[in-house]
Design a protein around this motif. Structure first.
Motif, PDB file in Angstrom:
ATOM      1  N   LEU A 260       0.801  -1.218   0.000  1.00  0.00           N
ATOM      2  CA  LEU A 260       0.000   0.000   0.000  1.00  0.00           C
ATOM      3  C   LEU A 260       0.836   1.272   0.000  1.00  0.00           C
ATOM      4  CD1 LEU A 260      -2.787  -1.074   2.526  1.00  0.00           C
ATOM      5  CD2 LEU A 260      -2.800  -1.211   0.022  1.00  0.00           C
ATOM      6  N   LEU A 261       2.067   1.197   0.468  1.00  0.00           N
ATOM      7  CA  LEU A 261       2.928   2.369   0.541  1.00  0.00           C
ATOM      8  C   LEU A 261       4.219   2.136  -0.227  1.00  0.00           C
ATOM      9  CD1 LEU A 261       2.473   3.254   4.326  1.00  0.00           C
ATOM     10  CD2 LEU A 261       1.382   4.360   2.361  1.00  0.00           C
ATOM     11  N   PRO A 262       4.699   3.152  -0.919  1.00  0.00           N
ATOM     12  CA  PRO A 262       4.029   4.432  -1.175  1.00  0.00           C
ATOM     13  C   PRO A 262       2.822   4.240  -2.102  1.00  0.00           C
ATOM     14  CG  PRO A 262       5.977   4.254  -2.535  1.00  0.00           C
ATOM     15  CD  PRO A 262       5.991   3.058  -1.623  1.00  0.00           C
ATOM     16  N   ARG A 263       1.935   5.215  -2.099  1.00  0.00           N
ATOM     17  CA  ARG A 263       0.728   5.147  -2.930  1.00  0.00           C
ATOM     18  C   ARG A 263       1.109   5.023  -4.394  1.00  0.00           C
ATOM     19  NH1 ARG A 263      -3.635   9.719  -3.788  1.00  0.00           N
ATOM     20  NH2 ARG A 263      -5.572   8.529  -3.955  1.00  0.00           N
ATOM     21  N   LYS A 264       0.450   4.112  -5.098  1.00  0.00           N
ATOM     22  CA  LYS A 264       0.805   3.811  -6.478  1.00  0.00           C
ATOM     23  C   LYS A 264      -0.031   4.615  -7.472  1.00  0.00           C
ATOM     24  CE  LYS A 264       3.395   0.540  -4.714  1.00  0.00           C
ATOM     25  NZ  LYS A 264       2.951   0.586  -3.312  1.00  0.00           N
ATOM     26  N   LYS A 265       0.518   4.823  -8.670  1.00  0.00           N
ATOM     27  CA  LYS A 265      -0.210   5.507  -9.735  1.00  0.00           C
ATOM     28  C   LYS A 265      -0.851   4.473 -10.648  1.00  0.00           C
ATOM     29  CE  LYS A 265       0.151   8.916 -13.450  1.00  0.00           C
ATOM     30  NZ  LYS A 265       1.008   9.863 -14.197  1.00  0.00           N
ATOM     31  N   TYR A 266      -2.094   4.706 -10.983  1.00  0.00           N
ATOM     32  CA  TYR A 266      -2.860   3.775 -11.813  1.00  0.00           C
ATOM     33  C   TYR A 266      -3.484   4.536 -12.979  1.00  0.00           C
ATOM     34  CZ  TYR A 266      -6.728   0.688 -13.205  1.00  0.00           C
ATOM     35  OH  TYR A 266      -7.601  -0.094 -13.922  1.00  0.00           O
ATOM     36  N   ILE A 267      -3.317   4.001 -14.187  1.00  0.00           N
ATOM     37  CA  ILE A 267      -3.893   4.622 -15.381  1.00  0.00           C
ATOM     38  C   ILE A 267      -4.768   3.606 -16.102  1.00  0.00           C
ATOM     39  CG2 ILE A 267      -3.442   5.815 -17.554  1.00  0.00           C
ATOM     40  CD1 ILE A 267      -0.698   6.546 -16.524  1.00  0.00           C
ATOM     41  N   LEU A 268      -5.963   4.018 -16.469  1.00  0.00           N
ATOM     42  CA  LEU A 268      -6.859   3.215 -17.298  1.00  0.00           C
ATOM     43  C   LEU A 268      -7.223   4.028 -18.521  1.00  0.00           C
ATOM     44  CD1 LEU A 268      -9.796   0.961 -16.384  1.00  0.00           C
ATOM     45  CD2 LEU A 268     -10.242   2.901 -17.905  1.00  0.00           C
ATOM     46  N   GLN A 269      -7.168   3.396 -19.672  1.00  0.00           N
ATOM     47  CA  GLN A 269      -7.426   4.101 -20.933  1.00  0.00           C
ATOM     48  C   GLN A 269      -8.405   3.308 -21.791  1.00  0.00           C
ATOM     49  OE1 GLN A 269      -4.121   6.085 -23.220  1.00  0.00           O
ATOM     50  NE2 GLN A 269      -4.464   4.363 -24.601  1.00  0.00           N
TER      51      GLN A 269
END
Length: 253
Positions: A173-182
């Motif tokens: 959970l740490l560090p907070r992750k970046k998530y991309i959906l396209q």
């Protein structure tokens, strides 16, 4: 097919339950949700984590569309679980019995007619590619799209595997992750829709799905994909333009 209808209360409640949890774990960026068709559609997506259904499902709900995942028909026979799946309007998948398979197709068609989205992982399972690229797909998504006539929309995403890697026991959970959906452009299979549903036609449509998912993931990763695609059956990469119509690998009616 009709336009979208109001998302059922059970699905909205489930989304509201998981949304805060996902917000803690990831910083999300959704692209292209406003381009989704107003009528029912089939969403094909890459599979990199057990969290994928929650991550992708929340995006679909946020677009104002009811998500319908394919689930093994045996799950619908489990007390409590089966009732919950039915109330949430998920779609049972029968692999062996033709009559049951036809009933599953009717359920899927009904969901599409109500303006919902059928969510499919064409690979059939978490990718086995060592670098997490989309692997060789099964023909179920292509079969469903060609049978129903519904638009075929690629949903590619990247980042959730940093929270929960494939087959991992515990999340990070740490560090907070970046998530991309396209959301990508609809996959063009218009030239195949008038053809008989042969293995060659299914294989061609499936290859187009593979290409759309791979290209989309490559954009999100900012990398060139491998020249070859991972084949789970062979446990190695094989040429992408090698169309192989394999019997018995359908994952949807």
């Amino acid at each position: 097919m009709t336009q979208r209808r109001r998302i059922p209360l059970g699905i909205r409640a489930t989304a509201n339950l998981f949304r805060p949890m996902m917000r803690v774990a990831i910083s999300k960026e959704w692209r292209g949700l406003d381009t989704l068709p107003e009528r029912g559609f089939i969403a094909v997506t890459n599979h990199v984590s057990e969290l994928d259904p929650f991550a992708v499902g929340l995006a679909v709900v946020s677009s104002g569309t009811t998500p319908h995942f394919l689930a093994k028909d045996s799950l619908f026979r489990i007390p409590v679980v089966g009732a919950a799946l039915s109330r949430l309007q998920q779609v049972p998948v029968a692999r062996s019995d033709r009559q049951a398979a036809n009933q599953s197709l009717e359920v899927a068609q009904s969901a599409l007619d109500r303006g919902g989205a059928i969510l499919i992982y064409p690979e059939g399972t978490l990718t086995r590619d060592p670098e997490l690229w989309p692997m060789r797909a099964k023909t179920g998504a292509a079969r469903l799209a060609l049978t129903t006539g519904a638009p075929l929309i690629p949903f590619v995403h990247w980042g959730v595997q940093d929270v929960l890697a494939p087959y991992a026991k515990l999340p990070k959970l740490l560090p907070r992750k970046k998530y991309i959906l396209q959301v990508g452009e609809p996959i063009d299979i218009s030239d195949l829709r008038s053809m008989p549903l042969t293995r060659t036609v299914l294989a061609e449509a499936t290859q187009r799905i593979e290409a759309a998912l791979t290209e989309g993931v490559a954009q999100l990763r900012g990398e060139q994909p491998p020249e070859h695609i991972w084949d789970r059956a062979l446990n190695q990469r094989v040429p992408r333009n090698q169309i192989r119509a394999r019997g018995g690998d359908e994952v949807s009616p």
